[in-house]
Design an enzyme around this catalytic site. Structure first.
Site, PDB file in Angstrom:
ATOM      1  N   ASP A 386       0.817  -1.110  -0.060  1.00 25.15           N
ATOM      2  CA  ASP A 386      -0.097   0.063  -0.007  1.00 25.15           C
ATOM      3  C   ASP A 386       0.879   1.214  -0.136  1.00 25.15           C
ATOM      4  O   ASP A 386       1.798   1.394   0.846  1.00 25.15           O
ATOM      5  CB  ASP A 386      -0.979  -0.088   1.054  1.00 25.15           C
ATOM      6  N   GLU A 415       1.617  -0.636  -5.239  1.00 26.27           N
ATOM      7  CA  GLU A 415       0.076   0.175  -5.257  1.00 26.27           C
ATOM      8  C   GLU A 415       0.602   1.683  -5.019  1.00 26.27           C
ATOM      9  O   GLU A 415       0.403   2.208  -4.195  1.00 26.27           O
ATOM     10  CB  GLU A 415      -0.792  -0.087  -4.065  1.00 26.27           C
TER      11      GLU A 415
END
Length: 668
Positions: A386, A415
């Site tokens: 993330d 990401e």
């Protein structure tokens, strides 16, 4: 001079990252292009070969380079590694005396100038070429040509033809005489396993699967065991990666409520990205979900069903994380003595403290390394990271390299929806895959340009993973197109990229945005969201998933990145592209071609004429070429020329209409 030029200059080598400082990316059993600018002084002819060097340091294979930009001296060859490891390649340029003689002799003999001299020089060269350790058949060809070249009783054209014969050319193509050989230095290449390139991901929030709301409105969380019970359904749709959002304990301080509200109500589970509580941090399992034995059982069951497990890694902490108490120096302290929470203006994340990687970087590094290795020991083989772009790039370079030493099979997905330079560099320093801008590319022209960019310009840096939506992203085009737009975007994602993924609920057409945001209403990050999949078959998206993943499994062309062609259409609402793997570069040894046509308009029937580049489809461009195309979605078969008429509709045919053709192509 560190890297002097060879006698025949070779410059602008591709693929290379920072001129070979870091390795370029490649994948086992996927061919990749090698390009370079090759030239020399004067008029003598030259040639070049790309050489692939295996992890053992020995030459693995080679391929001749061919000019791809006439007048610009740009050459290309394709190489294919067959296993993971640290590989390299070099380019060898050389003076080509045979090509030089062929050109000069043809011009002069035809002009009647220096005829005998040119024929004699040809005979002398072929004698030199035959003075090597060659197969008997090759020697016979060369010596026969020498004999004819020296027969002065024969017409000059007949003697010349002997030196230019297809048989002689074939021998010297296979066994060239290479004068002034000029090899480059080796350029590093890291080759990863196939899953680093090609996979079908399915994202879940484990706590939602099997969650139950009690009569008093409170909730009982789903568990890893209840999530495990859903694995056969996921595997049945053909997905081979099941991706879990964070499964760690969640803090209570500043916990967010439904739809990102600032105050959580009793029973609100909080965001799984607000990681850490007295029960543990990133290296613990939320007690509502189970324990490590339950996790290992989940992993084992997924593997039985042909799936690997990916885990979400978010390097941030709730105020209740053990690291906050034990290592307050790992965070940023503000002037008032408080720890700074995360912000991405205008968004604020009061339930999250970002790590400050400049405060005790070694301590933070060792803690994160130990945490990742713990999950690897428990069976995780892929990580979705993330927001990696909010952490130092050199941190990622170091930790990904260290993990790769003992665990080269582990894949990291970045990401990072951010600036291109950051996305490319994260790939360059070790991330195996990257989320992309695909989610926001909606028009035919921009989709086509982006696919070519990913295939031809950045494939050595970052491998794409296409997601039509995520738990954070629901773009405006998805709000009112219903099942047809969900079908169209799934087809594009599954066929245009070797890796693709969906967030669960996609098959139920979850298309209502939270007001003022490009994300789903009642976002699963902040609440339990059990789903009833009994409607999925009626909608048709789940069966589309299964068919798309079966098509991907059957077609090597769809599991490679580098070869894609955009075909013009007469209607901008129709988008057409193809992927092709020639037999010589196919892992199966058989050529494979897939042609995809998608209606980008979820509301209206669209038709038009395709302008097919038949060369890109593996056929030769000649008058009257015909193709047999079989729609892998419907089973329908057509015979097409170079300009077929196509009509696609969001209505009729199936529950999701007929929004696309995915066509197997064969030459008649």
């Amino acid at each position: 001079m560190e890297h002097p030029l060879g006698r025949i200059p070779v410059t602008e080598v591709f693929p290379s990252v920072e001129n070979g400082t870091w390795p370029a990316k490649a994948t086992e059993n996927e061919a990749f292009p090698v390009r370079a600018t090759v030239f020399r002084e004067g008029h003598d002819r030259f040639a070049a070969t790309a050489v692939l060097i295996g992890p053992d340091g020995k030459d693995h294979s080679s391929a001749p380079m061919y000019e791809i930009a006439p007048g610009l001296d740009r050459y290309e060859a394709w190489l294919m590694p067959d296993r993971p490891g640290d590989w390299s390649f070099r380019i060898e340029a050389w003076s080509d005396p045979y090509a030089t003689w062929c050109h000069d002799a043809t011009v002069k003999v035809n002009a009647g100038t220096d005829v005998e001299l040119m024929l004699t020089e040809g005979a002398l060269f072929l004698e030199r070429a035959a003075d090597r350790d060659l197969p008997v058949a090759a020697l016979d060809v060369l010596r026969g040509a020498v004999k004819t070249l020296r027969e002065t009783s024969r017409p000059p054209q007949a003697r010349l033809s002997a030196g230019l014969s297809p048989q002689v050319r074939q021998v010297l193509d296979e066994y060239p005489v290479r004068d002034l050989l000029s090899p480059t230095r080796p350029y590093p290449l890291v080759v990863h396993r196939e899953k680093a390139l090609a996979g079908a991901w399915y994202e879940i929030f484990p706590r939602s699967i099997g969650a139950v709301q009690n009569p008093d409105g409170s909730w009982k969380s789903g568990t890893l065991a209840t999530a495990e019970a859903d694995l056969p359904r996921i595997a049945g749709m053909g997905f081979d990666v099941v991706y879990l959002t964070p499964i760690h304990p969640i803090g209570t301080t500043n916990r967010k409520g439904r739809n990102n509200t600032l105050e959580a109500l009793p029973g609100d589970p909080g965001s799984p990205y607000g990681i850490g509580a007295p029960e543990g941090g990133h290296d613990a399992v939320h007690p509502d979900l189970g324990d490590f034995a339950d996790f290992e059982h989940f992993v084992a069951r997924a593997r039985e069903l042909g799936m690997e497990v990916a885990l979400d890694i978010a390097l941030q902490c709730s105020p209740d994380h053990p690291w906050v108490k034990d290592h307050p120096e790992w965070f940023t302290t503000r002037a008032d003595g408080t720890i700074a929470f995360a912000e991405n203006p205008p968004k604020k994340y009061q339930d999250i403290y970002p790590l400050n990687f400049d405060n005790d970087p070694e301590g933070i590094y060792q803690a994160i390394l130990a945490m990742l290795l713990k999950w690897i020991d428990h069976g995780v083989t892929l990580f979705r990271v993330d927001n990696p772009h909010t952490k130092p790039v050199n941190f990622w370079q170091r930790i990904l390299a260290e993990i790769a030493v003992d665990h080269p099979e582990v894949v990291f997905l970045s990401e990072a929806f951010t600036r291109p330079a950051m996305m490319r560099t994260l790939g360059a320093v070790g991330f195996h895959q990257s989320y992309t801008y695909f989610t926001w590319r909606t028009e035919a022209k921009e989709i086509g340009e982006y696919l070519v960019e990913l295939a031809e310009q950045t494939a050595h840096l970052m491998r794409p993973n296409f997601w039509p939506t995520t738990h954070d992203i629901l773009t405006p085009q998805m709000w009112d197109g219903g099942a047809p737009i969900f079908a169209a975007r799934a087809v594009l994602a599954a066929t245009a990229s070797p890796s693709w993924g969906v967030y669960n609920g996609y098959e139920l057409i979850e298309d209502v945005p939270r007001p003022g945001a490009q994300e789903q209403i009642d976002n699963e990050k902040y609440e339990y969201k059990p789903r009833d999949y009994s409607r999925a078959d009626e909608i048709g998206i789940s069966s589309l998933f299964a068919r798309l993943n079966a098509i991907r499994a059957a077609h090597p062309a769809l599991r490679q990145l580098h070869r894609i062609t955009i075909h013009p259409t007469s209607n901008p609402a129709l988008f057409c592209f193809s992927k092709h793997v020639p037999a010589a570069l196919s892992p199966t040894g058989v050529a494979d071609t897939v042609l995809v046509v998608v209606n980008l308009d979820p509301h209206n029937t669209q038709n038009g004429v395709l302008e097919l580049n038949v060369d890109a489809l593996g056929a030769s461009a000649r008058p009257g070429v015909f193709l047999r195309v079989t729609d892998e979605l419907s089973g329908e078969e057509y015979v097409w020329g170079e300009r077929p008429f196509v009509e696609l509709t969001p209505h009729h045919y199936t529950p999701v209409g007929k929004m696309a053709h995915v066509l197997r192509v064969e030459l008649i």
